[in-house]
Design an enzyme around this catalytic site. Sequence first.
Site, PDB file in Angstrom:
ATOM      1  N   GLU A 172    -149.312   3.697  46.185  1.00  0.00           N
ATOM      2  CA  GLU A 172    -150.375   4.392  46.917  1.00  0.00           C
ATOM      3  C   GLU A 172    -150.862   5.656  46.225  1.00  0.00           C
ATOM      4  O   GLU A 172    -152.062   5.912  46.156  1.00  0.00           O
ATOM      5  CB  GLU A 172    -149.919   4.716  48.349  1.00  0.00           C
ATOM      6  N   HIS A 225    -145.732   3.108  62.040  1.00  0.00           N
ATOM      7  CA  HIS A 225    -146.903   2.227  62.031  1.00  0.00           C
ATOM      8  C   HIS A 225    -147.915   2.607  63.107  1.00  0.00           C
ATOM      9  O   HIS A 225    -148.713   1.774  63.530  1.00  0.00           O
ATOM     10  CB  HIS A 225    -146.477   0.763  62.193  1.00  0.00           C
TER      11      HIS A 225
END
Lengths: 345, 354
Positions: free
Chosen positions: A81, A150
């Site tokens: 990322e 999440h």
Amino acid sequence: MPWTKVFLNNKELDNDGVNKGLRSISYKEALKEAHNLMMDKDERVFIMGEGVDDPGGVFGSTVGLCDKFGRDRVMDIPLAENGMTGVAIGAAIAGMKPIFVHMRMDFLPMCMDQIINHAAKWYYMSGGRVNVNIVIRSIIGRGWGSAAQHSQAIHGLFVHIPGLKVVMPATPYDAKGLLISALEDGNPVMFVEHRWLYDSIGYVPNDIYTVPIGKGVVRRQGKDVTVVAISHMIYEAMLAAKELQNEGVDVEIIDPRSIKPLDEGLIFESIRKTGRLVIADVGGKMVGVGAEIASRVYEDMYGFLKGPVRRIGLPDVPTPCSSVLEKAYYPDYKDIVNSIKTLLS
Amino acid sequence: MKILENLFHIIYYGKSCDLNSENMEIEEIMKADKAIILELLRKMLLIRRFEEKIIDVYSVQDMKTPVHLYIGQEAIACGVCVHLKNDDYVFSTHRSHGHCLAKGTPPSILYAEFYGRKSGCAKGKGGSMHLVDTERGIWGTTAIVGGGIPLGIGTALASKMKRDNKVTVVFFGDGAADEGTLQESLNFVSLKKLPVIFVCENNFYATNSHLRARRATDDIIRQAQACSINSLQVNGNNVMDVYNAAKNAVDMARDSGEASFIECKTYRWMEHVGPNYDYIKGCRPQSELDEWIKNCPIEHHKDFTKSMGIITEDDFVDMINIIDAEIETAIAFAKESAFPDTKELFEDVLFNNI
């Protein structure tokens, strides 16, 4: 204006006789359409992100685009990322217009060095000689036990950083118009979506149009109390307004759409009228967007206030998994109703 | 481009090799080669004298920017950048004076930046660690170790997408090899076949932490080999070695879009940041520094040029004098330049300032 209307469900849309004949699509379809139109229009635009070309297409928002534009422009990437954010920034420095997509906002902490130290500061550090035209999409998750890694809503972190813009569209119309604006802005734009908005529907024009970054919108006119609601909380605020209408309370709802820059003028104007403010955010209360808005109102609008500013947001606790704990964790329209009632009592 | 290869042939084998380079007369070949060899010496000297001037003026404390000096490593920037076109991309680090000068940035706008003047390359907003010169392919430098590497991969990706035939060079130190961004970048470059030249300036120290305290193996090159990237190690203090390695790497990037990784072993003479030696503070042994000073890249190349009969000692002194005059003019320009207006604090935060 049909474009600023919020529909809580399909039935409401069907009953909206005034605007019959206008096309209505979902939030995810609006996002996909924005990508599609802009990639057609400008070959510098490309998408990169983990799984952007998979059959699900980022919950439907990029589905099928790789078939049309190929995998060089709808690019699946390694799970790296931070490095890949740097690659996107570099491409932007070289004149491309990358859209970096994260299926969960929780993956952004892995890119913080490139977002905060590089993208946000490059224009300033270079004395205005090199700008970074990059859009970073991320989606706030919620529910079904998504838990602490999440379902984070950490948009407030980015508001703190000079050089970034942060937008949080709540309707299909704004999702498309703000994504197009973000691509043409010339600055790094954090484009924050909410998973629970993906199936919401609304009127959306077929063509390219823009929603200006930094301009909010009044979702509902009212005279008794102002609710500034962000992202998904717009829908909770609309529900609250409906319930309170039956009790003779007239709620004005403002959707800032961009939280940086913030349309404080629109908020201040509303407070001049109502004298009361409730802020409902999808993120945490602690040093959050609500705290920033409240501070600005206290600094500049104190004389107009008839009572204290109330904030609604997440408690200072990681997101739990158990549905019972989840229910206790997330505020909803009832919290907004209660806040308003407290303020009016 | 075969000229230098031929020159080496002449040096090592005593005769010209048949390179089919338009049957150029040896005399002419030598003249062209001399120009390159001389230019490498001049550029290295420029960087050296540019930074020695900083050491001279720094104690006055009006150059208020942390300076990370490049003295001892000049051969790398010069040996690489001489192969680049004006608009090829270069990304560098907090230690980037040498890369900018090697790419052609005028000393005046660098000094002006160090002095915080509006005429500086970044209008006084960046300082020594954030140099920029878009006209010569320097699109910004970063002080976050390893942070600039993926940016260079991004420009190379853009070059591939736009087919603009530019190459990108990313300079970084051995410290950056510890960072995840290098491995992430190597993997991506290998996967996508991008026109990048990774130049690792291995000076054995990240601030004061020795390579052996940070890494299990000495050879950073193995990280590139693991990603199947063309890679080689060179003596970073020998400008002709760097020149040759970089020539192949740049040609390969430009002609076939292939990436390369060059690990240059070298040594930083001065402290991590600032104008002093750091052995005095006990950061590393003086004997180690002394050995590397004996291996000075400029002295080495000067001896080479003299042995080739390209310059004499008098020519060398003349060269220094010309460079010093240029540096004096640049310093004067910087000091005479205006400071930014305080209202400029709020400018350049956002593109279009909205």
